[in-house]
Scaffold this active site. Structure first.
Site, mmCIF file in Angstrom:
data_model
loop_
_atom_site.group_PDB
_atom_site.id
_atom_site.type_symbol
_atom_site.label_atom_id
_atom_site.label_comp_id
_atom_site.label_asym_id
_atom_site.label_seq_id
_atom_site.Cartn_x
_atom_site.Cartn_y
_atom_site.Cartn_z
ATOM 1 N N LYS A 39 6.620 -62.475 46.083
ATOM 2 C CA LYS A 39 6.735 -62.694 44.745
ATOM 3 C C LYS A 39 8.263 -62.118 44.394
ATOM 4 O O LYS A 39 8.711 -61.321 45.364
ATOM 5 C CB LYS A 39 5.832 -62.417 43.609
ATOM 6 C CG LYS A 39 5.767 -60.788 43.834
ATOM 7 C CD LYS A 39 4.298 -60.426 42.974
ATOM 8 C CE LYS A 39 4.013 -59.116 43.105
ATOM 9 N NZ LYS A 39 4.069 -58.685 41.619
ATOM 10 N N ARG A 134 -4.472 -56.485 32.558
ATOM 11 C CA ARG A 134 -3.366 -57.309 32.726
ATOM 12 C C ARG A 134 -4.159 -59.051 32.422
ATOM 13 O O ARG A 134 -4.224 -59.383 31.072
ATOM 14 C CB ARG A 134 -2.756 -57.353 34.145
ATOM 15 C CG ARG A 134 -1.236 -57.623 34.008
ATOM 16 C CD ARG A 134 -0.424 -57.095 35.069
ATOM 17 N NE ARG A 134 -0.879 -57.482 36.526
ATOM 18 C CZ ARG A 134 -0.176 -56.959 37.553
ATOM 19 N NH1 ARG A 134 0.871 -56.660 37.455
ATOM 20 N NH2 ARG A 134 -0.769 -57.460 38.732
ATOM 21 N N HIS A 164 -7.097 -56.432 40.841
ATOM 22 C CA HIS A 164 -6.032 -55.400 41.509
ATOM 23 C C HIS A 164 -6.045 -54.087 40.880
ATOM 24 O O HIS A 164 -6.668 -53.929 39.746
ATOM 25 C CB HIS A 164 -4.483 -56.205 40.960
ATOM 26 C CG HIS A 164 -3.525 -55.716 41.324
ATOM 27 N ND1 HIS A 164 -3.305 -55.391 42.451
ATOM 28 C CD2 HIS A 164 -2.110 -55.323 40.432
ATOM 29 C CE1 HIS A 164 -2.038 -55.053 42.944
ATOM 30 N NE2 HIS A 164 -1.413 -54.536 41.597
ATOM 31 N N ARG A 218 -3.630 -58.121 50.360
ATOM 32 C CA ARG A 218 -2.244 -58.499 49.655
ATOM 33 C C ARG A 218 -1.071 -57.586 49.916
ATOM 34 O O ARG A 218 -1.239 -56.453 49.568
ATOM 35 C CB ARG A 218 -2.624 -58.867 48.373
ATOM 36 C CG ARG A 218 -3.776 -59.795 48.125
ATOM 37 C CD ARG A 218 -3.664 -60.094 46.702
ATOM 38 N NE ARG A 218 -3.697 -59.048 45.666
ATOM 39 C CZ ARG A 218 -4.843 -58.364 45.316
ATOM 40 N NH1 ARG A 218 -6.046 -58.973 45.660
ATOM 41 N NH2 ARG A 218 -4.908 -57.550 44.293
ATOM 42 N N TYR A 264 36.611 -46.976 33.213
ATOM 43 C CA TYR A 264 36.527 -46.942 31.682
ATOM 44 C C TYR A 264 36.256 -45.673 31.015
ATOM 45 O O TYR A 264 35.485 -44.896 31.670
ATOM 46 C CB TYR A 264 35.372 -48.006 31.154
ATOM 47 C CG TYR A 264 35.729 -49.595 31.603
ATOM 48 C CD1 TYR A 264 35.171 -50.086 32.780
ATOM 49 C CD2 TYR A 264 36.724 -50.019 31.006
ATOM 50 C CE1 TYR A 264 35.483 -51.522 32.805
ATOM 51 C CE2 TYR A 264 37.249 -51.213 31.200
ATOM 52 C CZ TYR A 264 36.521 -51.887 32.121
ATOM 53 O OH TYR A 264 36.863 -53.114 32.657
ATOM 54 N N CYS A 310 31.884 -50.109 36.870
ATOM 55 C CA CYS A 310 32.456 -51.741 36.071
ATOM 56 C C CYS A 310 31.365 -52.473 36.468
ATOM 57 O O CYS A 310 30.598 -52.574 37.428
ATOM 58 C CB CYS A 310 33.910 -51.847 36.458
ATOM 59 S SG CYS A 310 35.183 -50.314 36.607
ATOM 60 N N ASP A 312 31.959 -55.236 38.283
ATOM 61 C CA ASP A 312 32.257 -55.960 39.700
ATOM 62 C C ASP A 312 32.637 -54.897 40.581
ATOM 63 O O ASP A 312 32.811 -55.223 41.752
ATOM 64 C CB ASP A 312 33.270 -57.288 39.476
ATOM 65 C CG ASP A 312 32.968 -57.925 38.212
ATOM 66 O OD1 ASP A 312 34.120 -57.792 37.214
ATOM 67 O OD2 ASP A 312 31.890 -58.370 37.980
HETATM 68 C C1 LIG Z 1 -1.904 -58.983 42.091
HETATM 69 C C2 LIG Z 1 -1.171 -58.162 43.116
HETATM 70 N N1 LIG Z 1 -1.569 -58.202 44.618
HETATM 71 C C3 LIG Z 1 -0.757 -57.495 45.204
HETATM 72 C C4 LIG Z 1 0.295 -56.664 44.964
HETATM 73 C C5 LIG Z 1 1.020 -56.113 45.925
HETATM 74 O O1 LIG Z 1 1.139 -54.637 45.753
HETATM 75 P P1 LIG Z 1 1.937 -53.918 46.810
HETATM 76 O O2 LIG Z 1 3.259 -54.446 46.683
HETATM 77 O O3 LIG Z 1 1.744 -52.572 46.331
HETATM 78 O O4 LIG Z 1 1.411 -54.007 48.216
HETATM 79 C C6 LIG Z 1 0.802 -56.983 43.589
HETATM 80 C C7 LIG Z 1 2.201 -56.177 43.353
HETATM 81 N N2 LIG Z 1 2.463 -56.390 42.078
HETATM 82 C C8 LIG Z 1 3.447 -55.409 41.373
HETATM 83 C C9 LIG Z 1 4.298 -54.478 42.245
HETATM 84 O O5 LIG Z 1 5.161 -53.849 41.236
HETATM 85 N N3 LIG Z 1 4.689 -54.503 39.974
HETATM 86 C C10 LIG Z 1 3.807 -55.257 40.190
HETATM 87 O O6 LIG Z 1 3.196 -55.846 39.100
HETATM 88 C C11 LIG Z 1 -0.108 -57.696 42.600
HETATM 89 O O7 LIG Z 1 0.702 -57.863 41.284
#
Ligand SMILES: Cc1ncc(COP(=O)(O)O)c(CNc2conc2O)c1O
Length: 370
Positions: A39, A134, A164, A218, A264, A310, A312
């Site tokens: 993601k 969440r 999670h 995950r 700046y 700045c 850029d």
């Molecule tokens: C639902 C869920 N599963 C797995 C992961 C992976 O976690 P990891 O990168 O610690 O292995 C995330 C990461 N989510 C996020 C990472 O930073 N902010 C978050 O909401 C997540 O939101």
């Protein structure tokens, strides 16, 4: 391929990503699937290239945050399972069916609002909120009600259930244990066990009981070679390799005389004659202004950014007059010196996850294959 006329670029070491996935594969219990969490454009590393590397090294599923991320990946990878971890509108249901994208569900109301003409099957994973606060079902009644709604639906197939953790990367595991216990009660209450049960993020899979690997883990932050916290960093069960570096080149070098200023607000004034270099990277590239004073590497030496950053460009102090084109490393290695992502995270009082994500799309990602 796109021609880049500015020397500023992020180098992504795909071999490091493959090695991190291979190490995890060796570490996990047999038959535990690796879900590559790609993601946010693979945490800023490039979702298509990271997906290809992760699959080659043993990942068999992908997780993304949004429908658009899922569709972008599906365009390049027709078959791999893709789970959208976050909310999807019911208007996406038909597309999910056509493109075989797996959705997270956590509300019976969402199911009742599905269009009635979705006849192709849609795979869904039930999301349990065991303590992240969440999204997800928060009671067994809600869970069983959702289970029944899925069973009764003519287009949804229950394929998984997951939760999670909010504190897996911390030493104190009291909150973590409460979440585990709650989740276990939830899956025990289900009439049947879905195909894929998954709870582990990086911190969980690397530092907690291996039974929590369930059917899949995950894998996010450490696939990119970063540890989720100092606590986990001190307990890594195998070496991980950082995959993201950031570099550019000098585009101007000048002698600044005593009393002359830079940037700046003229906030930096030379106390004695010194050389100053200008590099073509600024806050519109993600080098945000709070990184003023951060050191960068030139010729294997650490030199500070001076004056205000700045949009850029920014200016760095030089120990001597270097040539235009001399390489400057903002994140990564030069000889024995390294500017690690954790160094920026500490300076910005944030976590390493955020750093590759804030490097904007104006900085091309260049992929190192070997
Ligand atoms: C639902 C869920 N599963 C797995 C992961 C992976 O976690 P990891 O990168 O610690 O292995 C995330 C990461 N989510 C996020 C990472 O930073 N902010 C978050 O909401 C997540 O939101």
């Amino acid at each position: 391929t796109l021609q880049h006329y500015r020397p500023t670029r992020a180098l992504i070491n795909l071999e490091a990503i493959k090695e991190n996935v291979r190490q995890l594969k060796k570490f996990l219990q047999p038959n535990v699937h690796i879900v590559a969490v790609v993601k946010a454009n693979a945490y800023g590393h490039g979702d298509i290239q990271v997906t290809e590397a992760a699959i080659e090294a043993g990942a068999t599923m992908l997780a993304v945050a949004t429908p658009d991320e899922a569709l972008h990946i599906r365009d390049f990878f027709p078959d791999i399972e893709i789970l959208i971890l976050g909310y999807t509108p019911v208007s996406f249901a038909k597309v999910a069916a056509e493109k075989n994208i797996t959705l997270s569900v956590y509300s019976s109301d969402w199911i009742t609002r599905l269009p009635t003409d979705v006849i192709q099957p849609i795979k869904v994973h039930i999301k349990v909120d065991s303590g992240m606060g969440r999204i997800g079902v928060t009671s067994i009644d809600e869970l069983l009600d959702l289970y029944q709604s899925i069973e009764k639906s003519n287009c949804l197939i229950l394929d998984g259930i997951f939760t999670h953790f909010a504190t897996a990367d911390e030493e104190d595991d009291s909150y973590f244990t409460k979440q585990v216990d709650k989740f276990k009660k939830f899956i025990d209450a289900l009439p049947t066990k879905p195909r894929i049960v998954h709870v582990a993020n990086t911190a969980t899979m690397l530092t907690k009981d291996s039974t929590l690997q369930f059917d899949a883990v995950r894998f996010g932050i450490s696939m990119y070679g970063l540890a989720p916290s100092p606590y986990v960093k001190n307990r890594l069960p195998f070496p991980i390799k950082e995959a993201f570096s950031l570099e550019t080149e000098l585009v101007a070098v000048k002698l600044l005389h005593k009393g002359e200023s830079v940037g700046y607000g003229a906030t930096f004034t030379a106390e004695e004659s010194m050389y100053v270099g200008t590099i073509p990277i600024g806050y519109a590239d993600g080098l945000i202004r709070r990184l003023g004073g951060q050191e960068v590497l030139i010729d294997g030496k650490r030199v500070p950014i001076i004056g205000r950053i700045c949009m850029d460009q920014c200016m760095i102090a030089l120990p001597t007059a270097y040539n235009i084109g001399e390489k400057v490393t903002l994140l990564g290695l030069q000889n024995k010196e390294e500017i690690a992502i954790d160094e920026w995270a500490t300076k910005l009082e944030t976590i390493n996850y955020e750093i590759p994500c804030i490097i904007t799309a104006r900085v091309p990602r260049i992929y190192l294959k070997k």
